[in-house]
Design an enzyme around this catalytic site. Structure first.
Site, PDB file in Angstrom:
ATOM      1  CG  HIS A   1      -1.629 -14.925   6.543  1.00  0.00           C
ATOM      2  ND1 HIS A   1      -0.867 -13.949   7.149  1.00  0.00           N
ATOM      3  CD2 HIS A   1      -1.135 -15.034   5.283  1.00  0.00           C
ATOM      4  CE1 HIS A   1       0.030 -13.492   6.301  1.00  0.00           C
ATOM      5  NE2 HIS A   1      -0.102 -14.144   5.155  1.00  0.00           N
TER       6      HIS A   1
ATOM      7  CG  ASP B   1      -1.928 -15.381  -2.686  1.00  0.00           C
ATOM      8  OD1 ASP B   1      -0.957 -15.425  -3.465  1.00  0.00           O
ATOM      9  OD2 ASP B   1      -1.844 -15.679  -1.483  1.00  0.00           O
TER      10      ASP B   1
ATOM     11  CG  ASP C   1      -1.175 -13.305  10.586  1.00  0.00           C
ATOM     12  OD1 ASP C   1      -0.770 -14.120   9.722  1.00  0.00           O
ATOM     13  OD2 ASP C   1      -1.859 -12.301  10.295  1.00  0.00           O
TER      14      ASP C   1
ATOM     15  CD  GLU D   1      -4.225 -11.227   6.242  1.00  0.00           C
ATOM     16  OE1 GLU D   1      -3.568 -11.953   7.016  1.00  0.00           O
ATOM     17  OE2 GLU D   1      -3.724 -10.310   5.574  1.00  0.00           O
TER      18      GLU D   1
END
Length: 263
Positions: free
Chosen positions: A143, A72, A141, A148
């Protein structure tokens, strides 16, 4: 899925680096048939990169016939910005190993057409023969890359808006100022990662404990994108003891037992 539980972050990093070296050696890459490696940023892989740099400088591994694709990059952050993932990768890895510059691929978050940039990235991965080993980390979380919660488990490389939790977590790299953190990023998709022939995820620290629990014991869900790894034909999670605090005792003991000769 394999779960490698190491005592601490340093041992995790060494195990992961040794595994990368082993896979490259086994592939015996050449200019005609290079080894294709998917790479992450963030704090989790820094120790692994340190060990890989050390091994390269000692002549234990060469990256001359390795092609890399990063997961990314932020949108709108200058390439030369110290917190861009271009800068991160050169600072922690590329500037210290013998990889050829033309073999390095990182998404361009300043491209005039971001959708075209993402599509071209997918084509470049395909043209390279696909990714042999994709390495990643996870957020608290769950991801993976910037996929996400709520991301499609078949998603491809695309533009993503970052959640408030991710912006807050990443603000530690921007003087704890959330206003400096880009709010969008380009990221490979969950499907892109799942297409790799092998995936290795690094998980360290108690803040990742719930995500690790979901990854190993939870149901496959787009709300915890790391859970897609359960469906991969060859996946490994390498973690430290601190990340295991929410695993069931039976789960912890099972993986410690079956991997006891691989630690």
């Amino acid at each position: 899925m394999r779960l490698i539980i190491e005592p601490d972050y340093d041992k995790l990093s060494t195990w992961a680096a040794d595994y990368v070296i082993e896979r490259i050696h086994k592939a015996a890459p050449t200019a005609e048939k290079p080894f294709v490696l998917g790479l992450p940023t963030g704090s989790s892989p820094i120790g692994m990169y340190r060990e890989l740099v050390k091994a390269c400088k000692e002549g234990c591994i060469s990256f001359r016939h390795v092609i890399t694709f990063n997961m990314d990059e932020y949108v709108g952050l200058a390439t030369e910005h110290p917190e861009s993932y271009h800068s991160f990768m050169h600072r922690h890895l590329f500037d210290h190993i013998d990889i050829l510059p033309q073999n390095i691929h990182i998404l361009n978050g300043n491209a005039p057409d971001l959708t075209a940039e993402c599509d071209a990235y997918e084509r470049a991965i395909e043209a390279a023969g696909g990714i042999d080993l994709f390495i990643g980390g996870i957020g608290p979380d769950g991801h993976i890359a910037f996929n996400e919660p709520g991301s499609s488990l078949t998603s491809r490389t695309r533009i993503k808006t970052l959640t408030t939790d991710t912006v807050l977590a990443n603000s530690r790299f921007f003087d704890n100022d959330t206003n400096q953190v880009p709010k969008r990023a380009l990221t490979v998709g969950v499907g892109t990662i799942m297409d790799a022939r092998e995936v290795m995820i690094l998980v360290n620290g108690h803040t990742k404990a719930r995500a690790l629990r979901e990854a190993v014991e939870g149901a496959v869900s787009q709300m915890w994108t790391i859970t897609a790894l359960q469906l991969h034909r060859q996946s490994i999670i390498v973690c430290d003891e601190a990340a295991c605090v929410e695993l069931k005792v039976g789960t912890y003991n099972y993986f410690k037992d079956i991997e006891r000769n691989n630690l």
